[in-house]
Design a protein around this motif. Structure first.
Motif, PDB file in Angstrom:
ATOM      1  N   THR A 130    -147.086 -25.660-105.267  1.00 28.72           N
ATOM      2  CA  THR A 130    -145.967 -25.801-106.198  1.00 28.72           C
ATOM      3  C   THR A 130    -145.508 -27.250-106.359  1.00 28.72           C
ATOM      4  O   THR A 130    -144.371 -27.496-106.704  1.00 28.72           O
ATOM      5  CB  THR A 130    -144.768 -24.960-105.719  1.00 28.72           C
ATOM      6  N   TYR A 131    -146.374 -28.218-106.125  1.00 30.72           N
ATOM      7  CA  TYR A 131    -145.958 -29.610-106.237  1.00 30.72           C
ATOM      8  C   TYR A 131    -145.561 -29.923-107.673  1.00 30.72           C
ATOM      9  O   TYR A 131    -146.280 -29.632-108.628  1.00 30.72           O
ATOM     10  CB  TYR A 131    -147.071 -30.560-105.794  1.00 30.72           C
ATOM     11  N   ILE A 132    -144.388 -30.530-107.835  1.00 27.01           N
ATOM     12  CA  ILE A 132    -143.883 -30.941-109.141  1.00 27.01           C
ATOM     13  C   ILE A 132    -143.880 -32.467-109.163  1.00 27.01           C
ATOM     14  O   ILE A 132    -143.307 -33.090-108.266  1.00 27.01           O
ATOM     15  CB  ILE A 132    -142.450 -30.427-109.395  1.00 27.01           C
ATOM     16  N   PRO A 133    -144.486 -33.098-110.143  1.00 27.21           N
ATOM     17  CA  PRO A 133    -144.533 -34.566-110.177  1.00 27.21           C
ATOM     18  C   PRO A 133    -143.136 -35.175-110.100  1.00 27.21           C
ATOM     19  O   PRO A 133    -142.166 -34.648-110.660  1.00 27.21           O
ATOM     20  CB  PRO A 133    -145.197 -34.864-111.528  1.00 27.21           C
ATOM     21  N   LEU A 134    -143.046 -36.303-109.429  1.00 28.48           N
ATOM     22  CA  LEU A 134    -141.759 -36.973-109.269  1.00 28.48           C
ATOM     23  C   LEU A 134    -141.144 -37.340-110.616  1.00 28.48           C
ATOM     24  O   LEU A 134    -139.939 -37.215-110.807  1.00 28.48           O
ATOM     25  CB  LEU A 134    -141.925 -38.230-108.416  1.00 28.48           C
ATOM     26  N   LYS A 135    -141.946 -37.788-111.546  1.00 35.09           N
ATOM     27  CA  LYS A 135    -141.413 -38.183-112.850  1.00 35.09           C
ATOM     28  C   LYS A 135    -140.779 -36.991-113.561  1.00 35.09           C
ATOM     29  O   LYS A 135    -139.703 -37.117-114.169  1.00 35.09           O
ATOM     30  CB  LYS A 135    -142.505 -38.787-113.724  1.00 35.09           C
ATOM     31  N   GLN A 136    -141.418 -35.832-113.485  1.00 34.40           N
ATOM     32  CA  GLN A 136    -140.857 -34.635-114.114  1.00 34.40           C
ATOM     33  C   GLN A 136    -139.518 -34.276-113.491  1.00 34.40           C
ATOM     34  O   GLN A 136    -138.552 -33.963-114.200  1.00 34.40           O
ATOM     35  CB  GLN A 136    -141.834 -33.466-113.961  1.00 34.40           C
ATOM     36  N   LEU A 201    -138.579 -27.114-110.697  1.00 33.70           N
ATOM     37  CA  LEU A 201    -139.264 -26.049-109.957  1.00 33.70           C
ATOM     38  C   LEU A 201    -140.497 -25.460-110.640  1.00 33.70           C
ATOM     39  O   LEU A 201    -141.212 -24.680-110.022  1.00 33.70           O
ATOM     40  CB  LEU A 201    -138.274 -24.911-109.670  1.00 33.70           C
ATOM     41  N   ILE A 202    -140.740 -25.776-111.904  1.00 28.84           N
ATOM     42  CA  ILE A 202    -141.903 -25.205-112.590  1.00 28.84           C
ATOM     43  C   ILE A 202    -143.047 -26.214-112.594  1.00 28.84           C
ATOM     44  O   ILE A 202    -142.903 -27.340-113.089  1.00 28.84           O
ATOM     45  CB  ILE A 202    -141.560 -24.799-114.038  1.00 28.84           C
ATOM     46  N   SER A 203    -144.149 -25.791-112.039  1.00 28.21           N
ATOM     47  CA  SER A 203    -145.327 -26.644-111.980  1.00 28.21           C
ATOM     48  C   SER A 203    -146.226 -26.371-113.173  1.00 28.21           C
ATOM     49  O   SER A 203    -146.545 -25.214-113.481  1.00 28.21           O
ATOM     50  CB  SER A 203    -146.108 -26.393-110.679  1.00 28.21           C
ATOM     51  N   GLY A 207    -149.437 -22.250-114.024  1.00 25.24           N
ATOM     52  CA  GLY A 207    -149.756 -21.321-115.091  1.00 25.24           C
ATOM     53  C   GLY A 207    -148.824 -20.134-115.184  1.00 25.24           C
ATOM     54  O   GLY A 207    -148.989 -19.275-116.049  1.00 25.24           O
ATOM     55  N   SER A 208    -147.840 -20.048-114.303  1.00 19.89           N
ATOM     56  CA  SER A 208    -146.887 -18.939-114.335  1.00 19.89           C
ATOM     57  C   SER A 208    -145.603 -19.374-113.652  1.00 19.89           C
ATOM     58  O   SER A 208    -145.563 -20.411-112.975  1.00 19.89           O
ATOM     59  CB  SER A 208    -147.463 -17.701-113.631  1.00 19.89           C
ATOM     60  N   LEU A 209    -144.561 -18.571-113.821  1.00 19.28           N
ATOM     61  CA  LEU A 209    -143.290 -18.871-113.164  1.00 19.28           C
ATOM     62  C   LEU A 209    -143.378 -18.484-111.700  1.00 19.28           C
ATOM     63  O   LEU A 209    -143.736 -17.353-111.365  1.00 19.28           O
ATOM     64  CB  LEU A 209    -142.153 -18.108-113.838  1.00 19.28           C
TER      65      LEU A 209
END
Length: 279
Positions: A130-136, A201-203, A207-209
């Motif tokens: 579930t890694y979310i980019p820091l910029k996002q 929280l959305i990666s 491809g899904s929540l």
């Protein structure tokens, strides 16, 4: 005399059964309630019983005793059609997270509450799934975090206003922004919190929540329900202050639980974590 006593005793037994209250121990005194010796009808006798068991007799007589207080988080949500956003944890799973989310006390190996996945955690609180980019995360926090934080402070002020029954202050804090004015931070917070949760929280790789964002959405829906209902109550001619206070506690618990969901994604390079509203 004996016949009169027998008639009254029969009335006591019949009415006591109909009212579902025990026959009062003062049956002899009750015999003096009808000096004419006639059989008492149910309404007259129930009214007389208030001398001995007022609460039970009044409830039975009126047949409109108020229902037991509804636990707000257990209310009927239907198909979530009235929620701010239908697609939350309750809608997807049919289950409700606890009113106050305490991740440390949830069983980690139980898929019912495993909202954080099973991948190995990284040093920054992320994991491989579930890694979310820091910029996002930074962009979402920069756009929406200020309003979410301001609403947290205003929510605390709203609690104080409700305790003081300060209608003007409470109404100001929940102003909907009609007539060209901007809505208050509390009225904007629900939608801003949704956008913030999506960004944190959305990666894009999943491809899904994930369950994280579904749980966050559940608590946003609870917060939104509480603040909107309080605003409705404040618009009534006779404000139900106890009901408003109970709704405020639900809103504060839900907002704090939302913070639990998103704070783990807020690292120093993203911004400052949200502090809990004092309940």
């Amino acid at each position: 005399m004996r016949r009169r006593a027998a008639v009254l005793l029969g009335a006591i037994l019949r009415v006591g059964s109909a009212l579902r209250v025990a026959r009062p121990p003062h049956a002899a005194a009750a015999a003096n309630l009808d000096s004419r010796g006639a059989t008492l009808d149910r309404r007259a006798f129930a009214a007389a019983l208030t001398t001995f068991v007022p609460a039970a007799a009044n409830a039975a007589l009126a047949r409109d005793a108020p229902p037991p207080p509804v636990i707000l988080e257990n209310r009927d949500r239907g198909l979530n059609e009235k929620a701010l956003i239908a697609n939350d944890f309750y809608f997807v799973t049919g289950r409700k997270p606890p009113r106050v989310l305490d991740v440390q006390n949830l069983p980690r190996d139980d898929p019912k509450w495993n909202a954080w996945g099973e991948c190995a955690s990284g040093s920054d609180g992320s994991n491989a799934c579930t890694y979310i980019p820091l910029k996002q995360r930074y962009d979402a926090y920069s756009k929406h975090g200020l309003t979410v934080r301001a609403a947290s402070e205003d929510l605390a002020d709203l609690g104080q206003a409700l305790r003081k029954k300060d209608l003007n202050t409470a109404s100001f804090l929940l102003d909907s922004g009609e007539k060209g004015k901007a809505p208050s931070s509390l009225r904007q917070a629900s939608r801003k919190a949704l956008l913030l949760a999506d960004g944190l929280l959305i990666s894009a790789n999943s491809g899904s929540l994930g369950r994280e964002v579904l749980v966050a959405r559940y608590y946003i829906n609870e917060f939104h329900y509480a603040t909107e209902r309080i605003a409705d109550l404040l618009g009534a001619d006779d404000v139900d202050w106890p009901a408003a206070a109970e709704l405020w506690r639900l809103g504060a618990d839900s907002y704090n639980s939302f913070f639990v969901c998103v704070n783990k994604a807020i690292v120093p390079k993203v911004g400052e974590k949200f502090a809990a509203v004092r309940v």
